[in-house]
Design an enzyme around this catalytic site. Structure first.
Site, mmCIF file in Angstrom:
data_model
loop_
_atom_site.group_PDB
_atom_site.id
_atom_site.type_symbol
_atom_site.label_atom_id
_atom_site.label_comp_id
_atom_site.label_asym_id
_atom_site.label_seq_id
_atom_site.Cartn_x
_atom_site.Cartn_y
_atom_site.Cartn_z
ATOM 1 N N SER A 170 81.165 27.028 4.036
ATOM 2 C CA SER A 170 81.860 27.589 2.880
ATOM 3 C C SER A 170 82.921 26.620 2.376
ATOM 4 O O SER A 170 82.623 25.497 2.015
ATOM 5 C CB SER A 170 82.442 28.954 3.241
ATOM 6 O OG SER A 170 82.937 29.618 2.106
ATOM 7 N N ASP A 322 83.173 27.221 -4.740
ATOM 8 C CA ASP A 322 83.299 26.498 -3.473
ATOM 9 C C ASP A 322 81.988 25.779 -3.159
ATOM 10 O O ASP A 322 81.015 25.894 -3.909
ATOM 11 C CB ASP A 322 83.736 27.450 -2.359
ATOM 12 C CG ASP A 322 82.723 28.549 -2.072
ATOM 13 O OD1 ASP A 322 81.810 28.743 -2.882
ATOM 14 O OD2 ASP A 322 82.856 29.219 -1.033
ATOM 15 N N ASP A 324 79.339 26.099 -1.313
ATOM 16 C CA ASP A 324 78.056 26.804 -1.295
ATOM 17 C C ASP A 324 77.931 27.812 -2.436
ATOM 18 O O ASP A 324 76.987 28.602 -2.479
ATOM 19 C CB ASP A 324 77.795 27.468 0.056
ATOM 20 C CG ASP A 324 78.821 28.536 0.406
ATOM 21 O OD1 ASP A 324 79.985 28.391 0.001
ATOM 22 O OD2 ASP A 324 78.471 29.509 1.098
ATOM 23 N N ASP A 326 79.320 30.560 -3.469
ATOM 24 C CA ASP A 326 79.340 32.020 -3.387
ATOM 25 C C ASP A 326 80.698 32.594 -3.790
ATOM 26 O O ASP A 326 80.831 33.794 -3.988
ATOM 27 C CB ASP A 326 78.930 32.525 -1.994
ATOM 28 C CG ASP A 326 79.835 32.033 -0.869
ATOM 29 O OD1 ASP A 326 80.724 31.185 -1.127
ATOM 30 O OD2 ASP A 326 79.646 32.481 0.279
#
Length: 609
Positions: A170, A322, A324, A326
């Site tokens: 993340s 961010d 990734d 999400d």
């Protein structure tokens, strides 16, 4: 294996633990890695560290076996070590997930999907995961290039898979990586599956694997093409609620994979005025052009380059996802030309307000529809939902996987929106994890519509405050790293339970809700006054209320990072008063409560050190 060198090292480790140079956990895990055959390839480098008496490094590598938390398995990368993300622990994670799937007796498709973000070694770990899954007899769908976490969640459902894996840490620092495990719902693994997987991970001996290219040739690993991207984008775009597209904005993926999600979705939606920030566009696991190489859009510092660009092109809005993709961060230009960084609570409130207003207009809401948020997310979302006669499920533990679970429990067809304060948002039924893609679409649509009325998102936020009250929220953290960190966190949580603060910022605390002991206790005597039903978790909620104000403080250990988190909530009634005066008054209370809380924590840590 018990050579003279290994026997000598075991003695050194035993003596180091006795001398408190190594924790007991590290000593136990080092012994396993020295003696059990599945770790044989790591014996030589481990013995070198032991013989060099590098006990600090050894403790960092072995002090724990990484468990599954709210965001899966996450930690610092290394070449070996039970407390780190490395080829062995990734292979164990994949093996444990595949083994548990068989033990769970799921009569499913026997299929899995794997992808990763732009972090260093992410593709290496993703390929390794696919090879272990294929060796277990699973048909594996594999993304040849990094993709977003929400696309992985979507793909589990779209491809009818039993499990999925996202290799990502993340928004963590560059040295970290992680293994996010997904179940057949498309949501992250929930209890009791998470514990079952960890048990299978710990029991892993020799792990079966195949050659990646051989797996592709045999068909046990299938490389996905752009059709899956198109399907994901289409699912998000079908959620559009407005045709307004006039908007000048800057978007940055912070060197992550967000261009494949947020930016492509916005372009396909027709937001031609949204520009990508070139300086942070290229996927790069070192996050070179991000402040302190920390790609967390909750940090105001990551917006510096975006703000400079936004001023050049006269943009009114900045979006940042961010690595990734999400989570979505947002900055909005105010009337004086300054950019204001919105919190996750503010973004969530604006999105739910936009969705409910649009759906009320088009007649697609009923009292059976529902919004979902976690316990540490703003009560303003609940107030907005109530005003639209929509239910709000707001008693969930921290972690978007619980929002996904609540979606399915309440009926996905009646689900409207899910939010958590840490920039996580979702609408629709195409996924079961947070998605910066749909959040980007809705924030841009809301901003574009408001712009036609001569308003900004900040103006709309003030309108919501005048209607529902002013809500000020934030959080602080106490970082406790290393092997001693866990003990510090446990000691702090114990102190909050047995001898909590009773007066913060001059405001007496009235009660505490203890979700681990399932008690509501009165303060200041800290005696039980009633039972507290589910959910169960290591979370405490301290509360106080006056005629015009409400104060709440939530305390919980992080599920993915070595810290204890404190969430502060102060709300004030506005009524006929000037909103600016209410804001200043509420801010003063918030600052006083926070200052006293951190002083109390400082005293606790000092007395226990």
């Amino acid at each position: 294996m018990n050579s003279p060198s290994v026997s000598k090292c075991k003695t050194i480790v035993k003596n180091a633990a006795a001398a408190k140079l190594l924790t007991d956990g590290a000593a136990k895990n080092i012994k396993r890695w020295l003696t059990e055959p599945q770790y044989s390839e790591y014996v030589e480098p481990i013995t070198e560290l032991i013989e060099a008496e590098q006990f600090g490094k050894l403790d960092a590598l072995f002090w724990e076996v990484i468990a599954f938390g709210t965001g899966g398995r996450r930690g610092p990368m290394a070449d070996f070590g039970s407390a780190t993300i490395n080829p062995r622990t990734i292979a164990e994670s994949a093996h444990g997930l595949a083994t548990y799937l068989k033990l769970a007796g799921i009569n499913g498709s026997n299929q899995a999907v794997v992808t990763c973000d732009s972090r260093n070694r992410s593709m290496e770990f993703a390929r390794l995961t696919a090879c272990v899954f294929a060796a277990h007899g699973l048909k594996v769908y594999f993304f040849p290039e990094p993709r977003s976490t929400p696309e992985l969640s979507f793909s589990v459902r779209h491809l009818n898979c039993d499990i999925g894996v996202m290799i990502s840490a993340s928004h963590n620092p560059p040295e970290d990586n992680g293994f996010k495990a997904y179940w057949n719902t498309g949501g992250q693994v929930l209890p009791p599956h998470d514990k079952g997987i960890v048990d299978c991970v710990y029991d892993a001996g020799e792990i079966p694997t195949i050659d990646f290219e051989a797996g592709v040739q045999s068909g046990s690993i299938e490389i996905l093409d752009q059709q899956i991207d198109e399907a994901y984008h289409t699912a998000v775009l079908e959620m559009s609620l407005s045709s307004e597209r006039e908007l000048t904005a800057i978007y940055t993926p912070l060197h992550g994979v967000g261009e494949t999600a947020c930016f492509q979705i916005l372009k396909k939606a027709g937001f031609d005025g949204v520009q990508i920030l070139e300086a942070q566009r290229a996927p790069n696991g070192d996050f070179p052009n991000v402040d302190q190489h920390m790609p967390n859009p909750e940090r105001t510092e990551v917006f510096k380059e975006s703000i400079d660009k936004a001023r050049q092109v006269d943009a009114s809005l900045i979006l940042a996802s961010d690595p990734d993709a999400d989570r979505l961060g947002v900055c909005v230009r105010n009337q004086s030309g300054q950019f204001v960084h919105l919190t996750g609570n503010q973004i969530g409130s604006l999105i739910v307000d936009y969705i409910l207003r649009k759906r009320s207009e088009n007649g697609t809401l009923s009292p059976e529809h529902f919004v979902v948020e976690t316990l540490v997310t703003t009560p303003l979302i609940g107030a907005i939902s109530q005003a639209h006669n929509v239910k709000c499920v707001d008693d969930l533990l921290v972690g978007f996987k619980y929002i996904g679970e609540a979606m399915d429990a309440g009926g996905p067809e009646k689900f409207v929106f899910g939010a958590e304060e840490s920039l996580g948002f979702l609408a629709g039924t195409y996924a079961r994890d947070k998605d910066a893609g749909i959040a980007s679409l809705y924030i841009c649509e809301a901003a574009a519509e408001l712009q036609t009325q001569g308003k900004s998102l900040l103006d709309r936020l003030d309108e919501l405050y005048k209607e529902h009250g002013y809500f000020l929220e934030g959080q602080k953290s106490q970082v406790c790293t290393g092997s001693s960190g866990k003990a510090q966190i446990n000691a702090l949580m114990h102190a909050f339970r047995v001898s909590p603060p009773t007066l913060l910022g001059g405001i007496p605390l009235n009660s505490v809700r203890d979700f681990e002991r399932h008690q509501i206790r009165g303060l200041p005597d800290n005696l039980e006054i009633s039972d507290l039903p589910a959910p169960s978790g290591n979370l405490l909620f301290f509360e106080a209320a006056t005629e015009t104000k409400s104060v709440r403080i939530a305390v919980r250990p992080s599920g993915t990072e070595p810290k204890i988190k404190f969430y502060l909530f102060v709300s004030s009634k506005v009524g006929e008063r000037f909103l600016d005066n209410v804001k200043e008054e509420t801010k003063s209370v918030y600052q006083a409560v926070q200052a006293d809380l951190m002083k109390w924590i400082e005293v606790q840590l000092a007395t226990k050190s």
